[in-house]
Design a protein around this motif. Structure first.
Motif, PDB file in Angstrom:
ATOM      1  N   ARG A   1       0.880  -1.140  -0.053  1.00 33.77           N
ATOM      2  CA  ARG A   1      -0.049  -0.059   0.053  1.00 33.77           C
ATOM      3  C   ARG A   1       0.932   1.129  -0.132  1.00 33.77           C
ATOM      4  NH1 ARG A   1      -5.051  -0.246   2.658  1.00 33.77           N
ATOM      5  NH2 ARG A   1      -4.812   2.142   2.438  1.00 33.77           N
ATOM      6  N   GLU A   2       1.728   1.270   0.693  1.00 33.40           N
ATOM      7  CA  GLU A   2       2.793   2.412   0.820  1.00 33.40           C
ATOM      8  C   GLU A   2       3.595   2.654  -0.614  1.00 33.40           C
ATOM      9  OE1 GLU A   2       5.614   1.393   3.778  1.00 33.40           O
ATOM     10  OE2 GLU A   2       4.302   1.716   5.436  1.00 33.40           O
ATOM     11  N   ARG A   3       3.698   1.828  -1.360  1.00 34.15           N
ATOM     12  CA  ARG A   3       4.110   1.928  -2.800  1.00 34.15           C
ATOM     13  C   ARG A   3       3.220   2.073  -3.862  1.00 34.15           C
ATOM     14  NH1 ARG A   3       7.284  -1.098   0.713  1.00 34.15           N
ATOM     15  NH2 ARG A   3       9.656  -1.081   0.452  1.00 34.15           N
ATOM     16  N   GLY A   4       1.720   2.291  -3.404  1.00 30.37           N
ATOM     17  CA  GLY A   4       0.917   2.269  -4.514  1.00 30.37           C
ATOM     18  C   GLY A   4       0.600   1.039  -5.098  1.00 30.37           C
ATOM     19  N   ILE A   5       1.008  -0.168  -4.593  1.00 30.08           N
ATOM     20  CA  ILE A   5       0.658  -1.460  -5.323  1.00 30.08           C
ATOM     21  C   ILE A   5      -0.662  -1.938  -4.786  1.00 30.08           C
ATOM     22  CG2 ILE A   5       1.517  -3.829  -5.399  1.00 30.08           C
ATOM     23  CD1 ILE A   5       4.166  -2.592  -4.686  1.00 30.08           C
ATOM     24  N   TYR A   6      -1.627  -2.546  -5.787  1.00 29.22           N
ATOM     25  CA  TYR A   6      -2.916  -3.020  -5.399  1.00 29.22           C
ATOM     26  C   TYR A   6      -2.513  -4.073  -4.472  1.00 29.22           C
ATOM     27  CZ  TYR A   6      -5.142   0.247  -8.668  1.00 29.22           C
ATOM     28  OH  TYR A   6      -5.601   1.294  -9.382  1.00 29.22           O
ATOM     29  N   THR A   7      -3.348  -4.428  -3.436  1.00 27.18           N
ATOM     30  CA  THR A   7      -3.285  -5.676  -2.667  1.00 27.18           C
ATOM     31  C   THR A   7      -4.351  -6.628  -2.953  1.00 27.18           C
ATOM     32  OG1 THR A   7      -4.094  -4.419  -0.728  1.00 27.18           O
ATOM     33  CG2 THR A   7      -1.508  -4.858  -1.133  1.00 27.18           C
ATOM     34  N   VAL A   8      -4.331  -7.701  -3.486  1.00 23.49           N
ATOM     35  CA  VAL A   8      -5.277  -8.620  -3.824  1.00 23.49           C
ATOM     36  C   VAL A   8      -5.212  -9.838  -3.136  1.00 23.49           C
ATOM     37  CG1 VAL A   8      -6.752  -9.770  -5.703  1.00 23.49           C
ATOM     38  CG2 VAL A   8      -5.539  -7.695  -6.075  1.00 23.49           C
ATOM     39  N   ILE A   9      -6.150 -10.307  -2.212  1.00 24.87           N
ATOM     40  CA  ILE A   9      -6.152 -11.420  -1.329  1.00 24.87           C
ATOM     41  C   ILE A   9      -7.092 -12.330  -1.407  1.00 24.87           C
ATOM     42  CG2 ILE A   9      -5.832 -11.929   1.197  1.00 24.87           C
ATOM     43  CD1 ILE A   9      -3.528 -10.121   0.226  1.00 24.87           C
ATOM     44  N   ASP A  10      -6.647 -13.584  -1.745  1.00 27.15           N
ATOM     45  CA  ASP A  10      -7.266 -14.759  -1.734  1.00 27.15           C
ATOM     46  C   ASP A  10      -7.551 -15.344  -0.383  1.00 27.15           C
ATOM     47  OD1 ASP A  10      -8.627 -17.393  -2.189  1.00 27.15           O
ATOM     48  OD2 ASP A  10      -6.997 -18.061  -3.773  1.00 27.15           O
ATOM     49  N   GLY A  11      -8.705 -15.090   0.129  1.00 30.36           N
ATOM     50  CA  GLY A  11      -8.927 -15.558   1.640  1.00 30.36           C
ATOM     51  C   GLY A  11      -9.955 -16.636   1.490  1.00 30.36           C
ATOM     52  N   ALA A  12      -9.901 -17.677   0.497  1.00 27.48           N
ATOM     53  CA  ALA A  12     -10.853 -18.568   0.281  1.00 27.48           C
ATOM     54  C   ALA A  12     -10.984 -19.467   1.526  1.00 27.48           C
ATOM     55  CB  ALA A  12     -10.606 -19.301  -0.849  1.00 27.48           C
ATOM     56  N   HIS A  13      -9.992 -19.499   2.513  1.00 26.56           N
ATOM     57  CA  HIS A  13     -10.198 -20.458   3.576  1.00 26.56           C
ATOM     58  C   HIS A  13     -10.248 -19.821   4.879  1.00 26.56           C
ATOM     59  CE1 HIS A  13      -9.404 -24.751   1.981  1.00 26.56           C
ATOM     60  NE2 HIS A  13      -8.543 -24.037   1.249  1.00 26.56           N
ATOM     61  N   THR A  14     -10.370 -18.499   4.864  1.00 35.73           N
ATOM     62  CA  THR A  14     -10.208 -17.563   6.012  1.00 35.73           C
ATOM     63  C   THR A  14     -11.507 -17.386   6.806  1.00 35.73           C
ATOM     64  OG1 THR A  14      -8.445 -16.527   5.171  1.00 35.73           O
ATOM     65  CG2 THR A  14      -9.274 -15.567   6.900  1.00 35.73           C
ATOM     66  N   PRO A  15     -12.703 -17.146   6.221  1.00 29.87           N
ATOM     67  CA  PRO A  15     -13.909 -16.731   7.038  1.00 29.87           C
ATOM     68  C   PRO A  15     -14.317 -17.870   7.848  1.00 29.87           C
ATOM     69  CG  PRO A  15     -14.097 -15.819   4.732  1.00 29.87           C
ATOM     70  CD  PRO A  15     -12.942 -16.657   4.705  1.00 29.87           C
ATOM     71  N   GLY A  16     -14.728 -17.847   9.033  1.00 27.77           N
ATOM     72  CA  GLY A  16     -14.967 -19.012   9.952  1.00 27.77           C
ATOM     73  C   GLY A  16     -13.816 -19.782  10.320  1.00 27.77           C
ATOM     74  N   HIS A  17     -12.750 -19.506   9.909  1.00 26.86           N
ATOM     75  CA  HIS A  17     -11.332 -20.394  10.237  1.00 26.86           C
ATOM     76  C   HIS A  17     -10.673 -19.419  11.149  1.00 26.86           C
ATOM     77  CE1 HIS A  17      -8.433 -23.524   8.410  1.00 26.86           C
ATOM     78  NE2 HIS A  17      -8.464 -23.569   9.791  1.00 26.86           N
ATOM     79  N   LEU A  18     -10.556 -18.499  10.955  1.00 30.76           N
ATOM     80  CA  LEU A  18      -9.684 -17.110  11.791  1.00 30.76           C
ATOM     81  C   LEU A  18     -10.440 -16.068  11.800  1.00 30.76           C
ATOM     82  CD1 LEU A  18      -6.428 -17.248   9.467  1.00 30.76           C
ATOM     83  CD2 LEU A  18      -6.640 -18.418  12.071  1.00 30.76           C
ATOM     84  N   PRO A  19     -10.337 -15.223  12.963  1.00 29.95           N
ATOM     85  CA  PRO A  19     -10.870 -14.039  12.972  1.00 29.95           C
ATOM     86  C   PRO A  19     -10.374 -12.912  12.223  1.00 29.95           C
ATOM     87  CG  PRO A  19     -10.038 -14.951  15.221  1.00 29.95           C
ATOM     88  CD  PRO A  19      -9.672 -15.824  14.215  1.00 29.95           C
ATOM     89  N   LEU A  20     -11.288 -12.349  11.530  1.00 31.87           N
ATOM     90  CA  LEU A  20     -11.003 -11.651  10.391  1.00 31.87           C
ATOM     91  C   LEU A  20     -11.546 -10.141  10.369  1.00 31.87           C
ATOM     92  CD1 LEU A  20      -9.654 -11.533   7.307  1.00 31.87           C
ATOM     93  CD2 LEU A  20     -11.755 -12.360   6.606  1.00 31.87           C
ATOM     94  N   ARG A  21     -10.680  -9.168  10.436  1.00 37.35           N
ATOM     95  CA  ARG A  21     -11.208  -7.860  10.570  1.00 37.35           C
ATOM     96  C   ARG A  21     -10.557  -7.160   9.226  1.00 37.35           C
ATOM     97  NH1 ARG A  21     -14.718  -8.931  13.414  1.00 37.35           N
ATOM     98  NH2 ARG A  21     -15.131  -6.702  14.103  1.00 37.35           N
TER      99      ARG A  21
END
Length: 400
Positions: A180-200
């Motif tokens: 983000r500091e460098r102006g690079i888009y961040t695209v995250i694949d969280g397919a396994h995360t919801p319900g598996h880890l707390p997510l904010r």
């Protein structure tokens, strides 16, 4: 553990299901809620789909419930059929050009590797892959490895939050901030995360994040979400242009045709489709609350890690990470080199065990999922089956 919770699931009793990570499994009460939504749709489809008679409000109710779970505003998320579809939306909306770079790792999901290969062919951009050192034991080393891949041509950082083939929990926070500091888009694949880890999501700060609800959140198949930071929502173009689209969708402050933001309306209203899986997400969240899922998850994590340690003692093969970087209820266990397809088939045919066994980067891996319906006895069966199929020598300490 599983004896008390297995009765709440619809899984076949003659199969030892150790593959929740692939498609999830829906509890009976949640599935019944799903069928009630489908029945309501079929009884009066015109009324069900009419925004003036509640369709918009029903879709928003799910976004409100899910947003509270994910730590964001309901207007920042929109329902999708799966994380792959959501990430395709993002990948095809970004204006990339020849020479632009998409930075990623060697642990990504194969379907999305194909997505980015398609984008490369369409745009002339290129994918740059960094190799994450194994075993993963240091957040600093992970972040330094990723950041070292940045160049003045990096436009996109694409990372999994939990990796599919290796079941690693990537510590992505500082890498996301650095991009983000460098102006690079961040695209995250969280397919396994919801319900598996707390997510904010807002606190994480990723530009784009996609997650499945049908895996560890245990809603029906076909329920997922796309999160986009508010200032970037104007970048997203729908894959299907339909009633929810407006010609002013790029103008700040404009309301969509059905009273939501243009981002939500153009992605929610795309012709006739069954939204029952999405509408059932609140029922899945309620099921988790009713069954003290934090405690269930804690016990599942302990069982998964114990099973991985026991197998490692038999194989003498080191794990892919230290415990803090392993997905809590999903673990990729290295096994001796073998015909992985034959082992996978034998697990089902001889032991009725459903679990993926595959090759990743010339490593043989057995990927174990542990959910609330699994039991210690099933882990014992798995270890005995792998010991026989792989011809492992039992250690004296394990025979005691």
């Amino acid at each position: 553990m599983s004896e008390n919770l297995a009765r709440h699931f619809l899984l076949r009793e003659d199969v030892v299901f150790l593959n929740h990570g692939s498609y999830g499994a829906c509890p009976r009460p949640v599935f019944e809620a799903y069928q009630r939504w489908q029945l309501e749709l079929e009884r009066q489809p015109v009324a069900f789909f009419d925004p003036a008679r509640g369709a918009t409000a029903r879709m928003r109710d799910t976004r409100v419930a899910l947003a509270a779970e994910l730590g964001t505003d309901p207007d920042n998320i929109v329902g999708q059929t799966n994380a792959t579809a959501a990430l395709n939306l993002v990948a095809r909306s970004l204006e990339l050009k020849p020479g632009d770079q998409i930075l990623t790792t060697d642990h990504e999901y194969s379907a999305l590797e194909k997505t980015w290969a398609f984008i490369v062919r369409q745009t002339g951009a290129e994918v740059v892959t960094v190799e994450i050192p194994l075993p993963l034991v240091s957040e600093a080393e992970f972040t330094e490895t990723v950041v070292a891949g940045f160049t003045d041509r990096t436009r996109v950082l694409y990372l999994s939050h939990i990796t599919s083939p290796t079941a690693l929990l990537f510590p992505i926070e500082r890498a996301v901030a650095a991009a983000r500091e460098r102006g690079i888009y961040t695209v995250i694949d969280g397919a396994h995360t919801p319900g598996h880890l707390p997510l904010r999501l807002d606190a994480l700060g990723a530009d784009f994040y996609a997650g499945n609800c049908h895996k560890w959140l245990m809603s029906p198949k076909g329920s997922a979400f796309l999160y986009v930071r508010p200032e970037l929502q104007k970048l997203i173009d729908p894959l299907v242009v339909s009633h929810g689209w407006t010609a002013d969708n790029k103008v700040p402050g404009v309301t969509g045709p059905f009273g939501n933001t243009p981002f939500v309306d153009q992605l929610e209203m795309q012709g006739t489709r069954d939204p029952a899986a999405w509408l059932t997400v609140p029922a899945a969240l309620a099921f988790r609350r009713d069954h003290d899922w934090a405690e269930v998850a804690r016990r599942c994590q302990a069982l998964a890690q114990e099973t991985a340690r026991r197998l490692a003692a038999r194989t003498d093969l080191a794990p892919l990470s230290s415990p803090e970087f392993c997905a809590p209820q999903l673990v990729a266990m290295p096994i001796p080199d073998c015909d992985t397809l034959a082992v996978h088939r034998a697990l089902m045919e001889k032991y009725s065990i459903e679990m993926p066994v595959f090759k990743w980067r010339n490593r043989a891996i057995a990927r174990l999922s542990v959910q609330g319906y699994n039991s210690p006895a099933q882990m014992d069966l798995l270890l005995d089956a792998l010991t026989e199929l792989l011809d492992l020598e039992m250690k004296a300490t394990l025979m005691a």
